[in-house]
Design a protein around this motif. Structure first.
Motif, short mmCIF file in Angstrom:
data_model
loop_
_atom_site.label_atom_id
_atom_site.label_comp_id
_atom_site.label_asym_id
_atom_site.label_seq_id
_atom_site.Cartn_x
_atom_site.Cartn_y
_atom_site.Cartn_z
N GLY A 1 -0.39 -5.47 12.31
CA GLY A 1 -1.01 -5.98 11.09
C GLY A 1 -2.40 -5.44 10.93
O GLY A 1 -2.96 -4.83 11.86
N TRP B 1 -2.24 -7.20 5.58
CA TRP B 1 -0.80 -6.92 5.74
C TRP B 1 -0.44 -7.33 7.15
O TRP B 1 -1.05 -6.89 8.11
N ILE C 1 3.89 0.23 -2.36
CA ILE C 1 3.16 -0.89 -1.76
C ILE C 1 2.76 -1.85 -2.88
O ILE C 1 2.33 -1.41 -3.94
N ILE D 1 -4.09 0.66 2.87
CA ILE D 1 -4.80 -0.60 2.65
C ILE D 1 -6.31 -0.41 2.69
O ILE D 1 -7.04 -1.05 1.93
N GLU E 1 2.83 -7.40 9.47
CA GLU E 1 4.19 -6.91 9.57
C GLU E 1 5.16 -8.04 9.90
O GLU E 1 4.82 -8.91 10.70
N GLU F 1 10.43 -5.37 9.62
CA GLU F 1 9.64 -4.13 9.47
C GLU F 1 9.32 -3.54 10.83
O GLU F 1 9.29 -2.32 11.01
N ASP G 1 0.13 1.54 6.65
CA ASP G 1 -0.71 0.37 6.41
C ASP G 1 -2.19 0.70 6.44
O ASP G 1 -2.93 0.39 5.51
N ASP G 2 -2.66 1.38 7.49
CA ASP G 2 -4.11 1.59 7.54
C ASP G 2 -4.56 2.64 6.52
O ASP G 2 -5.65 2.55 5.97
N PHE H 1 5.45 -3.90 1.65
CA PHE H 1 5.97 -2.56 1.39
C PHE H 1 7.39 -2.63 0.84
O PHE H 1 8.22 -3.39 1.35
N CYS I 1 -7.71 -5.38 13.29
CA CYS I 1 -6.40 -4.78 13.55
C CYS I 1 -6.12 -4.86 15.05
O CYS I 1 -6.99 -4.56 15.86
#
Lengths: 159, 290, 782
Positions: free
Chosen positions: C204, C281, C116, C268, C283, C287, C264-265, C39, C220
């Motif tokens: 992540g 991704w 992104i 992505i 993190e 971040e 992210d979710d 990001f 996740c």
């Protein structure tokens, strides 16, 4: 095209030859290039200790070393210690004393301790705390880790 | 948090390293232990165009006794080696004690004695230690070399007299004088953390306990290690009393340091720490002096 | 309630694999063709985005795509509320401004994503971020909690009339009446800081879209697989069955990982479909500090109405709560503060009111303790202040006001985060307090040790504090228990694990019901492919809610096994027992059938299934408590303070806890240990600090002080009590957050006690030595 460097590294007794970009961190090399994912990465700035491995027998943080710098050196990771059926005494002690919860930081502690207990087989509690001060754990409050180190020292002495 | 790309050089001799630095000029940056540089690169706060890695220059890793009773330390000697070396402990007992306060064991296994000096972090122990011990630095470049006193080496935060093509090659510690004693006092938020204030005191007394020399070096409370001018003025020539020591502490904290307010402490608190630590340090150093 | 396994400290079943590196954490997963995301984050806390130039970044070799809000079109909109608004509370007002997946037009906190990058490696993705140029028009940042509500303050959300995000006022009895009855009304203001969850594993996500099977798989380390699955499916127009969320081994949660519909979710999942490539991704720590959620600062204005003899007649607490730039988690944290202010003591009249405030800071959602510690902090501080003003000891005033052991169930009249009136189901606070005093040797310390050490010039102090923890709240969790043909048992639940030992404790519960070896019970958590219902891991509810569901499912399987075995063995059910992996006639051990064989027979391949029966030795059960089970306890602490440097050394801590039946006492101790560490962080080290421009100045472990081994108390003694909860069959109450809750209170009191002669009084947590020094200077000057 980015510069690459050919390196020869011995990891857990096995020799690897790879072409790497100079900026590749040793932690990423071990985990993603070699697939040895037991070593974890928690901060990438040398504070949390999760990525601790042994380099020529000394505990170092693999996130603040470049993979190219491991050329010609020997690395040991948690995969070199024990297996579920044949645990290293430090691993056994960690289990018996409930010294791990999420287990993410644990490999870093183990590698720190393999180095430390090798040089200091009979540490005091205060020395134990100092020895693991560079490894962060969010789950255990360290209390049981300290107990596990005492137990591991005993186990290793009687080995 | 991945570093930006850079060119990488891994010389295997000092000659080769110096030649590389000469060629690279301002683009080149020496990589010693990397325990400060690599984190900064991971944050992309440091983005050197090229790194000259000294880790394969075997001739820079050593601790040698000098004939006068001092030591010569190769720039790449790891902190943990210095920390555990029996000769260092014998000739300079203060050194391992100070080095133990640097970060954590894993960092000391990688960080180097010379690297910390060249990095010149105002909060780092080894630069201050080198000033307190009156060290001399061998600075080399292709086709030349010079000696610089520790006192004259540090120009500001992360700034030294080193030119881009130069390299710190060796640190020489002159012998501790007869009748000397040393002390290290530091306050940091956590063990291994940066000092909020710290002082290294090295004093020398004669057989009548009269002070012959007092090198009091403060750090983390200014832009470089600060060698106190007040301490020798008040102490030398006299048998140190608690009052004299308190006076030195008071004066140093008021006049010689310049701590700022940061997230972990106010300037007032850190100035207060200087006073306390100087008093404790000098008292301990004189007790130890023999 | 003890069984062969329940209430036993058996070693964890998951450890041998975990400790040898034979497990899979998120970043360990490599998929063929996988791409990596990074990001580009805002440098400003508050700014208008004038333009974003991504052209150079797109040209970088290895970059697959660079996307800004514009590229996602209508897909970009504020996410759903993660927690509904507290409509059950009369008069509560709120506005919802939920998380933007990527900044559009305006950034509202430093670290908010503006673009992104998807690239062949994370290294390249980060290179590309450096080549994105954003033209910002900086705006004044809203940082200070109280100033944010003043007229003329810049607005975080310009469509709103102010930065007020919500308001709740609850009262029991009458504060006005309390003031009339009181001999004394004590007023204090308290400041409470912000902390990070700082799990050792960062967040992540990995997303894979199979375009042929039309199936999405998400890996996740979320604390709520169900929320992630459902919100993803709804957003992408898929059925829930088309999205499978799998939690790999997860390196700690502590709250922030509960959140879903984050950048992210949201982004992505979309890009993995669009690009038809798996994307990872993971993190990084920077971040995590900047942009993962963190917790709370609050400012409290508090009044305690007391009688001369120390009896509390009323408490009024008015506070501001910082929710950051968005409020997807609504009011869970301040409601917890509100309910936990008075849960240990008799407070006949209680008025509590708060305002939730938007600021240009990262989003606030629960972190271990989730606001509870600040209710406790306020109450404990007020008691200390009252003791001081009334000339009583801290012990005496607490004893006087603690709820008696016969008070339960105790109805608090205050509605909490679960939207029902808080009820204390069980407990015995006076005994846990007494036990704590004994373990810390309070009287001996105060009468003998302290005077002696003080005479030597040492500044030693002691503190004692009480706490409670509302745990195991609804709505519900579920579990499926299945016996296989191999005679082994599988438990699946929608609950997720981040290290809490569920693989062992749930197995203990099942093994007791089914008479199998605990090692023959495999527990699978957090995988919607196995179990698709549940709420998530929060509020210390794992063992209480999901554990009880597991227990109920195992009981159902037990009934099924007995019924079927009764037929096969031709013996009445009452004469049968389950043990050693078989069902046998109790008196005739040779007459038995193994559970594996029974499981096989329970799935008949021909013939007719009897009406009213279900196949398999399998059952699903759900459990939803009417209200949470309240754990409680007390803590004592002895400290020594260097009178010059104000460095604090934690000499001894005694911690007594009551979580009802401890399914695995060893694990309970571990939970308390970890909580204590976070509490010590909170009290003395950890602090997310924003400067006046809204920049986070503690975005690394160099500046954010994470407690280390040498920071822990030199000695720790734990004490246990068991008053079982009447709410669930095993009598369990949660324990996950307990350790963290009372530590700031006890630490503050103990340091104050050590420096008693200076007259210093603290009105905040996170007492760094420098802060202590400043307080002492002020006290001396006063």
């Amino acid at each position: 095209m980015a510069q690459t460097v050919k390196i020869k590294v011995t990891v857990n007794g096995k020799q690897y030859e790879r072409e790497v970009e100079p900026r590749l961190l040793l932690s990423d090399f071990i985990r993603h290039d070699l697939g040895l994912t037991g070593t974890h990465v928690g901060c990438e700035h040398g504070l949390c200790g999760a990525c601790t491995v042994l380099m020529d027998g000394e505990a170092v943080r693999s996130c603040t070393i470049f993979a190219v710098q491991a050329d010609g050196h020997e690395i040991q990771t948690v995969e070199s210690l024990g297996t579920p059926d044949n645990l290293h005494p430090i691993q056994q002690a960690f289990i018996e004393k409930h010294a791990l919860q999420c287990g993410f930081c644990t490999p870093g502690f183990l590698m720190t301790l393999v180095d430390y207990l090798g040089d200091n087989p009979n540490p005091t509690e205060e020395e134990i705390r100092e020895a693991i001060d560079g490894n962060f754990c969010r789950c255990t409050g360290y209390f049981n880790i300290i107990e596990a180190v005492k137990l591991a020292a005993q186990k290793m002495a009687s080995h | 948090m991945k570093p930006a790309p850079f060119e990488y050089y891994a010389p295997t001799s000092v000659e080769e390293a110096l030649a590389t630095l000469q060629t690279l000029g301002y683009d080149g940056k020496v990589l010693a232990g990397g325990q400060s540089l690599i984190p900064a690169m991971n944050f992309r706060m440091a983005r050197p165009a090229a790194l000259v890695d000294l880790n394969k220059v075997n001739e820079l890793f050593y601790i040698k006794p000098t004939s006068d009773g001092g030591l010569a330390i190769g720039t790449m000697t790891r902190d943990s080696v210095v920390e555990k070396d029996p000769l260092v402990a014998e000739r300079f007992p203060i050194v391992p004690y100070v080095v133990k306060h640097i970060a954590h064991p894993q960092i000391r296994n990688r960080g180097t004695f010379g690297g910390a000096i060249a990095h010149a972090d105002p909060a780092a122990q080894i630069p201050a230690l080198s000033v307190a011990l009156n060290a001399r630095f061998l600075v080399r470049k292709q086709g030349g070399e010079r000696w610089v006193n520790a006192e004259d080496f540090f120009m500001g935060p992360f700034m030294t007299v080193l030119e881009p093509e130069e390299m710190l090659a060796e640190v020489v510690l002159p012998p501790m004088a007869k009748g000397s004693g040393a002390s290290y006092q530091q306050v940091s938020r956590q063990k291994g953390g940066y000092a909020q204030a710290a002082v290294i005191s090295v004093v020398v007394v004669d057989e009548n306990k009269r002070c012959k020399d007092a090198r009091v070096v403060l750090f983390s409370v200014g832009e470089t290690p600060i060698l106190s001018q007040t301490a020798p003025k008040i102490l030398v020539g006299n048998v140190p009393t608690a009052e004299a020591i308190a006076e030195v502490a008071e004066k140093i904290s008021k006049e010689e340091v310049d701590p700022g307010t940061d997230i972990h402490g106010t300037a007032e608190y850190r100035r207060h720490l200087v006073k306390v630590l100087v008093r404790r340090g000098l008292t301990e150093a004189f007790e130890r002096a023999k | 309630m003890a069984g062969k396994y329940v209430h036993q400290s058996i070693l964890r079943l998951e450890d041998p694999e975990l400790i040898t590196g034979n497990v899979q954490f998120l970043d360990d997963i490599e998929l063929p063709g996988m791409l990596h995301a990074a990001f580009k984050r805002s440098d400003y806390a508050h700014a208008r985005i004038k333009s974003i130039d991504v052209s150079e970044a797109r040209k970088l070799p290895g970059v697959i795509g660079v996307y800004t809000a514009e590229d996602f079109g209508d897909y970009i909109k504020p996410g759903p509320l993660q927690v509904p608004p507290p409509t059950a509370i009369k008069g509560a007002t709120y506005v919802a401004r939920t998380t933007m997946p990527i900044a559009k037009d305006k950034v509202r906190f430093a670290g908010e994503p503006v673009a992104i990058v998807i690239a062949e490696s994370r290294y390249i993705a980060e290179d590309a971020c450096d080549l994105i140029y954003v033209d910002y028009e900086p705006l004044e940042a809203v940082v200070d909690l109280e100033k944010a509500l003043q007229p003329g303050s810049p607005l975080v959300h310009e469509d709103l009339p102010s930065n007020e995000a919500g308001h709740v006022r609850q009262e029991r009895g009458s504060w006005e009446q309390a003031v009339k009855e009181a001999d004394l009304v004590i007023k204090r203001k308290f400041f409470i800081n912000r902390n990070a969850g700082a799990a050792m594993e960062n967040r992540g996500i990995i997303v894979q879209w199979d375009k042929h099977a039309k199936q999405m798989t998400i890996w996740c380390g979320t604390q709520s697989v169900i929320a992630l699955r459902n919100q993803t499916a709804a957003r992408l127009g898929l059925f829930e069955s088309q999205v499978r969320v799998i939690t790999p081994n997860t390196g700690g949660g502590f709250g922030p990982k509960i959140n879903t519909s984050l950048p992210d979710d949201v982004l992505i999942t979309y890009l993995a479909m669009k690009l038809d490539r798996p994307i990872k991704w993971f993190e990084d720590r920077r971040e995590n500090f900047l942009a993962t959620t963190s917790e709370r600062d609050q400012v409290h204005y508090c009044e305690l109405a007391v009688k001369r003899d120390g009896t509390i007649v009323g408490l009024k607490d008015f506070f501001y709560h910082n929710t950051g730039a968005y409020n997807p988690y609504m009011m869970t944290v301040p409601l917890n503060t509100q309910t936990h202010t008075v849960t240990n003591y008799r407070v006949p009249n209680f008025l509590t009111e708060f305002y939730v405030v938007f600021t240009n800071q990262m989003i606030v959602t629960p972190v271990r303790g989730a606001g509870r510690q600040y209710g406790v902090f306020v109450m404990e501080r007020m008691l200390d202040a009252a003791a001081r003003e009334l000339g009583m000891s801290p012990v005496e005033i607490r004893r006087k006001n603690l709820l008696p052991a016969n008070a339960y169930p105790y109805y608090t009249s205050i509605i909490g985060q679960d939207f029902v009136e808080g009820v204390l189901d069980s407990g015995d606070y006076p005994t846990s307090f007494q036990k704590t005093l004994e373990l810390i040797e309070y009287d001996k310390f105060v009468n003998e040790v302290q005077p002696k050490l003080r005479a030597q010039g040492k500044k030693v102090g002691i503190g004692v504090a009480c706490f409670s923890e509302g745990t195991g709240v609804g709505p519900y969790e579920g579990a499926r228990v299945t016996v296989g043909g191999n005679g082994k048992v599988v438990v699946t639940t929608g609950y997720t694990s981040q290290g809490q030992a569920h693989y062992t404790t749930f197995a203990q519960i099942v093994a007791d019901q089914l008479g199998v070896d605990v090692k023959d019970v495999k527990v699978i958590t957090g995988d919607t492919g196995y179990f698709g219902w549940g709420a998530g891991t929060f509020a210390s509810r794992g063992i209480t809610v999901a554990g009880t569901a597991t227990h109920l499912a195992a009981q159902k399987v037990r009934q099924k096994a007995l019924k079927l075995a009764s037929k096969i063995l031709e013996a009445p059910e009452e004469e049968l027992e389950l043990a050693d992996g078989v069902v046998r006639v109790a008196d005739i051990p040779s007459k038995f059938i193994s559970l594996g064989d029974l499981a096989t027979l329970a799935n008949p391949m021909r013939g007719t299934m009897e009406p009213g029966t279900e196949p398999g030795l399998e059952a699903v059960a759900y459990y939803g408590p009417p209200y949470g089970a309240t754990g409680a306890g007390a803590v004592g602490l002895i400290v020594e303070v260097d009178p010059e440097t104000m460095q604090v050394s934690l000499e001894k801590m005694a911690f007594v806890h009551d979580c009802g039946t401890p399914v695995n006492p060893m694990v309970v101790d571990g939970q308390i240990h970890g909580g204590i560490q976070m509490g010590i962080g909170d009290a003395f080290y950890e602090e997310l600090i924003y400067d006046e421009n809204g920049q986070l100045v503690t975005a690394s472990f160099m500046d954010y002080l994470f407690p280390q081994a040498t920071d822990m108390p030199k000695k720790l003694v734990l004490g246990h009590m068991e008053t079982p909860s009447p709410l669930n069959p095993l009598g369990i109450k949660g324990v996950g957050e307990a350790g963290a809750i009372p530590i700031p209170s006890v630490f503050t009191q103990a340091v104050e006690n050590a420096l008693q002669e200076t007259g210093v009084e603290f009105d905040r947590d996170t007492l760094s030595p420098s802060r202590i020094f400043t307080y002492v200077q002020q006290a001396k000057g006063a």
